[in-house]
Design an enzyme around this catalytic site. Structure first.
Site, PDB file in Angstrom:
ATOM      1  N   PRO A   1       0.841  -1.211   0.000  1.00  0.00           N
ATOM      2  CG  PRO A   1      -0.762  -1.559   1.668  1.00  0.00           C
ATOM      3  CD  PRO A   1       0.518  -2.117   1.108  1.00  0.00           C
TER       4      PRO A   1
ATOM      5  N   GLY B   1       2.221   3.430   5.594  1.00  0.00           N
ATOM      6  CA  GLY B   1       3.044   3.109   6.766  1.00  0.00           C
ATOM      7  C   GLY B   1       3.725   1.752   6.660  1.00  0.00           C
TER       8      GLY B   1
ATOM      9  CB  ALA C   1      12.119   1.949   2.354  1.00  0.00           C
ATOM     10  CB  ALA C   2       9.720  -1.800  -0.581  1.00  0.00           C
TER      11      ALA C   2
ATOM     12  CG  ASP D   1      10.493   2.916   6.964  1.00  0.00           C
ATOM     13  OD1 ASP D   1      10.365   2.573   8.157  1.00  0.00           O
ATOM     14  OD2 ASP D   1       9.617   3.523   6.331  1.00  0.00           O
TER      15      ASP D   1
END
Ligand code: PMV
Length: 307
Positions: free
Chosen positions: A96, A100, A105-106, A147
């Site tokens: 999503p 949060g 970061a991914a 993160d």
């Protein structure tokens, strides 16, 4: 063509206080991921990045330096001492957005990894994590680094700012339900709001951060000892302190309440707050009931187990 990916994440305890030097615990959520592919393009084509789920395209050299997609590529090429590259980077993500769960970061980690593989280089997790941190600064302003660390190492981490991440044993599997409120959260804005309130009343906020830090220490011991009920109670107390910090919302409180009423061991907002997600800890036998209760109010529920 090369492909690389990185998972989502959820902060179990310690968000916000971690920006102020207290510890936090985060775990990867491998069911949701960002994936980047790189295809070669003819010489002189340059590097184009397309993020399908974000509906965004960036061309290296044309995109502003603070464009997070382009920044992931800029920092990677600079680190590898490459002047330019010809290729098409395509990014997809099931995490999503603004929820949060570490989507920014991914996405950055997947881009960095895919570019590194595309040019046949190898970087250590610490190097990849610090490149992703540079991109995180665009999203967050003052990121703690939690993160980028948890999505790059893809392991549960006990994290203290500016220290190498510590991994720890999980004494008993943790069944988690992450419920996305569907309300986008701007980490930069919420973190900025906390900073203003901290500046206005440092003693109160330092005391809140200390209490959260204390909960995180106890939570680490509870996780290592496999004390799931004790961990749930610590998460509940962390949520109360986040409410006091002014980062919860009626929607997040509603999700937390729904999870607790359906029998969760504990629940709290996760990430910056102001929108985004909550995380509930459940005994496996209550998981279905809590998931159903959350699904009645959440935009999306993602179950995950930490082992
Ligand atoms: O909203 P997220 O998932 O990006 O998490 C932010 C976590 C904070 O502690 C609020 C900020 C930080 O940099 O650690």
């Amino acid at each position: 063509m090369v492909q690389a990916s990185a998972p989502g994440k959820v902060i179990l305890l310690g968000e916000h206080a971690v920006v102020y030097g207290r510890p936090a615990i985060a775990v990867p959520v491998s069911q949701v991921r960002a994936t980047a592919t790189v295809e070669p393009l003819p010489p002189g084509s340059g590097l184009t990045l397309v993020a399908l789920d974000l509906g965004r395209t960036a061309r290296l050299g044309e995109a502003p330096l603070d464009d997070p997609l382009a920044a992931a590529a800029y920092h990677t090429l600079a680190h590898l001492d490459l002047a330019g590259l010809d290729g098409l980077v395509t990014v997809r993500s099931t995490i999503p957005i603004a929820g949060g769960m570490g989507s920014g970061a991914a996405v950055a980690a997947a881009i960095v990894r895919a570019l590194v593989a595309f040019v046949g280089a190898e970087l250590s997790p610490a190097e990849i994590s610090s490149l992703v941190l540079e991109v995180e600064k665009l999203h967050h302003g003052t990121p703690s680094g939690i993160d980028n660390t948890v999505v790059v190492y893809e392991q549960p981490v006990y994290f203290l700012r500016q220290q190498p991440p510590q991994t720890f044993a999980v004494g008993a599997p943790l069944s988690l339900l992450i419920a996305d409120s569907g309300i986008p959260s701007s980490t930069r804005q919420v973190v900025g709001g906390v900073r203003q309130r901290w500046q206005a009343d440092p003693a109160h906020y330092e005391a809140l951060f200390d209490q959260i830090g204390g909960l995180v220490e106890q939570a680490r011991q509870a996780i290592e000892a496999g004390l799931v009920a004790a961990l749930g109670a610590l998460m509940d107390r962390n949520h109360a302190l986040l409410q006091e910090m002014g980062v919860s919302t009626p929607e997040l409180d509603g999700l937390v309440q729904a999870a607790r009423q359906a029998g969760a061991c504990g629940a709290k907002l996760s990430g910056a707050g102001g929108g985004g997600s909550v995380v509930a800890l459940v005994q496996p036998e209550r998981a279905a009931a809590v998931q159903a209760a959350l699904e009645a109010v959440a935009a999306r529920v993602i179950p995950t187990t930490v082992v």
